[in-house]
Design a protein around this motif. Structure first.
Motif, PDB file in Angstrom:
ATOM      1  N   CYS A 180       0.834  -1.213   0.000  1.00  0.00           N
ATOM      2  CA  CYS A 180       0.000   0.000   0.000  1.00  0.00           C
ATOM      3  C   CYS A 180       0.858   1.248   0.000  1.00  0.00           C
ATOM      4  O   CYS A 180       0.589   2.206  -0.745  1.00  0.00           O
ATOM      5  N   THR A 211       2.600   1.527  -3.512  1.00  0.00           N
ATOM      6  CA  THR A 211       1.684   1.863  -4.603  1.00  0.00           C
ATOM      7  C   THR A 211       1.259   3.319  -4.545  1.00  0.00           C
ATOM      8  O   THR A 211       1.196   3.995  -5.575  1.00  0.00           O
ATOM      9  N   LYS A 220       3.813  -3.811  -7.309  1.00  0.00           N
ATOM     10  CA  LYS A 220       2.914  -4.723  -8.010  1.00  0.00           C
ATOM     11  C   LYS A 220       3.719  -5.822  -8.703  1.00  0.00           C
ATOM     12  O   LYS A 220       4.752  -5.554  -9.311  1.00  0.00           O
ATOM     13  N   THR A 236      -4.528   1.061 -14.425  1.00  0.00           N
ATOM     14  CA  THR A 236      -4.392   0.191 -13.253  1.00  0.00           C
ATOM     15  C   THR A 236      -4.652  -1.267 -13.632  1.00  0.00           C
ATOM     16  O   THR A 236      -5.079  -1.574 -14.744  1.00  0.00           O
ATOM     17  N   ASN A 290      -6.544   5.286  -5.397  1.00  0.00           N
ATOM     18  CA  ASN A 290      -5.685   4.633  -4.417  1.00  0.00           C
ATOM     19  C   ASN A 290      -6.423   4.317  -3.120  1.00  0.00           C
ATOM     20  O   ASN A 290      -6.107   3.333  -2.460  1.00  0.00           O
ATOM     21  N   HIS A 334      -7.917   1.049  -3.754  1.00  0.00           N
ATOM     22  CA  HIS A 334      -6.830   0.064  -3.758  1.00  0.00           C
ATOM     23  C   HIS A 334      -6.458  -0.325  -2.324  1.00  0.00           C
ATOM     24  O   HIS A 334      -6.311  -1.504  -2.003  1.00  0.00           O
ATOM     25  N   HIS A 364      -6.714  -3.984  -0.069  1.00  0.00           N
ATOM     26  CA  HIS A 364      -5.635  -4.595   0.715  1.00  0.00           C
ATOM     27  C   HIS A 364      -5.948  -4.628   2.209  1.00  0.00           C
ATOM     28  O   HIS A 364      -5.518  -5.560   2.900  1.00  0.00           O
TER      29      HIS A 364
END
Length: 154
Positions: free
Chosen positions: A45, A48, A73, A118, A134, A137, A141
């Motif tokens: 996290c 990214t 990634k 993405t 994000n 995203h 997670h």
């Protein structure tokens, strides 16, 4: 945008709370059916966010190249049990990178953006789109970490 940064900080505070609830050994466990661990998810996290927001804006990140290479990634955990120093670094990064991002955003340093597609084929064309995306995203997670927590505690 103020609300975005407030939400972002709340997500990271939850991640930090979870990080604090595990031993170093537990952070490294990859339960059956999973392909990564808690340490990787939380570190990923941080990485990214830095890549979406800073690297795609042609700005330097606040992370080492090694940290990025380990958690970007497409990477997988290397199986090591994190040291106390690694865990403390991650704890600091979870909060400091969000606060720094907010400061940098309001200082107007994000002047250009290289478009990025993405993993779910969602296009990012500017810093605002990167910030909004994000958060989702990190929510994914966070869900992974909660699932890993359940698997570890069984």
């Amino acid at each position: 945008m103020k609300e975005i940064f407030q939400l972002y900080l709340k997500i990271r505070e939850r991640q930090l709370k979870l990080l604090n609830s595990f031993s170093p050994e537990e952070l490294a466990i990859i339960p059956k059916g999973f392909k990564n661990n808690i340490l990787w998810n939380l570190s990923h996290c941080v990485v990214t966010q830095q890549l979406y927001c800073y690297a795609n804006s042609q700005l330097p990140t606040y992370l080492s190249d090694d940290f990025i290479a380990q958690y970007r990634k497409g990477t997988v955990p290397d199986g090591h049990i994190p040291t106390t120093e690694e865990i403390e670094t991650l704890k600091k990064l979870l909060i400091s990178t969000v606060r720094q991002l907010e400061t940098d955003y309001y200082q107007g340093i994000f002047k250009s953006y290289t478009p990025y597609i993405t993993g779910i084929e969602y296009p990012l064309n500017n810093i605002e789109e990167a910030l909004y995306f994000n958060i989702s995203h990190e929510g994914v997670h966070l869900g992974s970490v909660l699932a890993l927590k359940c698997a570890i505690e069984q």
